[in-house]
Enzyme design. Structure first.
Site, PDB file in Angstrom:
ATOM      1  N   SER A   6      13.428  49.066  61.492  1.00 38.80           N
ATOM      2  CA  SER A   6      11.967  49.168  61.370  1.00 38.80           C
ATOM      3  C   SER A   6      11.296  48.714  62.659  1.00 38.80           C
ATOM      4  O   SER A   6      11.418  47.564  63.078  1.00 38.80           O
ATOM      5  CB  SER A   6      11.481  48.309  60.202  1.00 38.80           C
ATOM      6  OG  SER A   6      10.071  48.270  60.224  1.00 38.80           O
ATOM      7  N   HIS A  31      12.434  53.714  61.236  1.00 44.03           N
ATOM      8  CA  HIS A  31      11.395  53.514  60.216  1.00 44.03           C
ATOM      9  C   HIS A  31      10.110  53.080  60.917  1.00 44.03           C
ATOM     10  O   HIS A  31      10.117  52.148  61.721  1.00 44.03           O
ATOM     11  CB  HIS A  31      11.878  52.437  59.248  1.00 44.03           C
ATOM     12  CG  HIS A  31      10.988  52.195  58.074  1.00 44.03           C
ATOM     13  ND1 HIS A  31      10.972  53.004  56.956  1.00 44.03           N
ATOM     14  CD2 HIS A  31      10.080  51.219  57.835  1.00 44.03           C
ATOM     15  CE1 HIS A  31      10.104  52.540  56.076  1.00 44.03           C
ATOM     16  NE2 HIS A  31       9.538  51.453  56.585  1.00 44.03           N
ATOM     17  N   HIS A  64       6.284  55.325  56.856  1.00 40.24           N
ATOM     18  CA  HIS A  64       5.916  54.639  55.611  1.00 40.24           C
ATOM     19  C   HIS A  64       4.425  54.330  55.676  1.00 40.24           C
ATOM     20  O   HIS A  64       4.007  53.448  56.426  1.00 40.24           O
ATOM     21  CB  HIS A  64       6.776  53.367  55.507  1.00 40.24           C
ATOM     22  CG  HIS A  64       6.406  52.452  54.391  1.00 40.24           C
ATOM     23  ND1 HIS A  64       6.889  51.157  54.298  1.00 40.24           N
ATOM     24  CD2 HIS A  64       5.615  52.627  53.298  1.00 40.24           C
ATOM     25  CE1 HIS A  64       6.416  50.585  53.217  1.00 40.24           C
ATOM     26  NE2 HIS A  64       5.623  51.436  52.598  1.00 40.24           N
TER      27      HIS A  64
HETATM   28  C1  DX5 Z   1       6.930  45.577  55.331  1.00 44.56           C
HETATM   29  C2  DX5 Z   1       7.443  46.837  55.996  1.00 44.56           C
HETATM   30  C3  DX5 Z   1       8.856  46.746  56.420  1.00 44.56           C
HETATM   31  C4  DX5 Z   1       9.166  45.674  57.411  1.00 44.56           C
HETATM   32  C5  DX5 Z   1      10.494  45.063  57.032  1.00 44.56           C
HETATM   33  O1  DX5 Z   1       5.650  45.807  54.871  1.00 44.56           O
HETATM   34  O2  DX5 Z   1       7.305  47.937  55.133  1.00 44.56           O
HETATM   35  O3  DX5 Z   1       9.334  48.006  56.885  1.00 44.56           O
HETATM   36  O4  DX5 Z   1       9.244  46.124  58.740  1.00 44.56           O
HETATM   37  O5  DX5 Z   1      10.744  43.998  57.864  1.00 44.56           O
HETATM   38  P1  DX5 Z   1      11.915  42.950  57.582  1.00 44.56           P
HETATM   39  O6  DX5 Z   1      13.195  43.699  57.627  1.00 44.56           O
HETATM   40  O7  DX5 Z   1      11.745  41.998  58.699  1.00 44.56           O
HETATM   41  O8  DX5 Z   1      11.630  42.341  56.237  1.00 44.56           O
HETATM   42 ZN    ZN Z   2       8.303  49.956  55.669  1.00 45.00          ZN
END
Ligand code: DX5
Ligand code: ZN
Length: 222
Positions: A6, A31, A64
């Site tokens: 992400s 992502h 997303h």
């Molecule tokens: C949160 C996002 C995630 C985020 C996850 O709202 O949708 O995609 O980047 O980050 P980690 O892996 O650090 O929890």
């Molecule tokens: Zn996300």
């Protein structure tokens, strides 16, 4: 199994290099979290970022949308080169037409569900979707702790998918590390978003290989 780092956890001063780092490290998708400061209390990226990234990486871009009005964003993101575009089921009735519109724009359609939302809310849309994203933290910020109560939701969706002979992907997002990824894989997830664990690692290639080993487990079938 799909591993999707992400970009929210990347170094924003050098996003192009960070996208290439993910590609070289063996990621399957990238992502991209889009936040509007209204649906979630944070702001992130615009379609222009996806447009700028598109020629720099071969990775499919998994967008997303954490946005209250995705109807104004589907076309800009599709035209910018998003491969998957996911909208939240919490938007209510309009979710069905948004999924349809996403497909008509040539992108794959994803549906996202937040931790407090009952999983039955996704049932009416299962035949329409390419991907179901089960949030494993409350959306808005990276680096939060995984919510264990998400696991039965993954199992339920995996059972529905099997019973109905459908083939959408089951993605998890939030607090995904080597341990929680393995738990999600056992519950039936096949697509893993990870921000802090992957972009925060010095050697992303090694981290992705370790994550792949962790999720290489046989799902427990109830
Ligand atoms: C949160 C996002 C995630 C985020 C996850 O709202 O949708 O995609 O980047 O980050 P980690 O892996 O650090 O929890
Ligand atoms: Zn996300």
């Amino acid at each position: 199994m799909i591993i999707a780092p992400s970009l929210l956890a990347a170094n924003y001063g050098r996003l192009a290099a960070e996208a290439r780092r993910a590609g070289c490290a063996g990621a399957d998708w990238l992502h991209v979290d889009i936040m509007d400061g209204h649906f979630v209390p944070n702001l992130s990226f615009a379609p222009e970022l996806v447009r700028a990234l598109r020629p720099l990486t071969r990775l499919p871009l998994d967008v997303h949308l954490m946005c209250s009005r995705p109807e104004i964003l589907l076309e800009p993101f599709a035209k910018a080169g998003a491969n998957y575009i996911s909208i939240h089921v919490e938007l209510g009735e309009k979710a069905g037409s948004l999924l349809w519109k996403t497909k008509s724009l040539g992108a794959k359609a994803g549906l996202v569900i937040n931790p407090p939302t009952a999983i039955a809310n996704v049932l009416p849309f299962l035949k329409q979707i390419d991907l179901l994203l089960i949030m494993t933290v409350n959306p808005g910020f990276g680096g939060q702790a995984f919510i264990e109560e998400s696991l039965p939701k993954i199992q339920q969706v995996a059972a529905w998918r099997r019973e109905r002979n459908l083939d959408f992907r089951i993605e998890v997002d939030g607090g995904i590390n080597f341990t929680t990824a393995a738990e999600c894989a056992r519950a039936g997830a096949d697509t893993f978003v990870s921000g802090t664990t992957l972009f925060g690692s010095r050697n992303m290639g090694a981290a992705i290989r370790k994550l792949r080993r962790a999720v290489h487990v046989r799902p427990a079938r109830p």
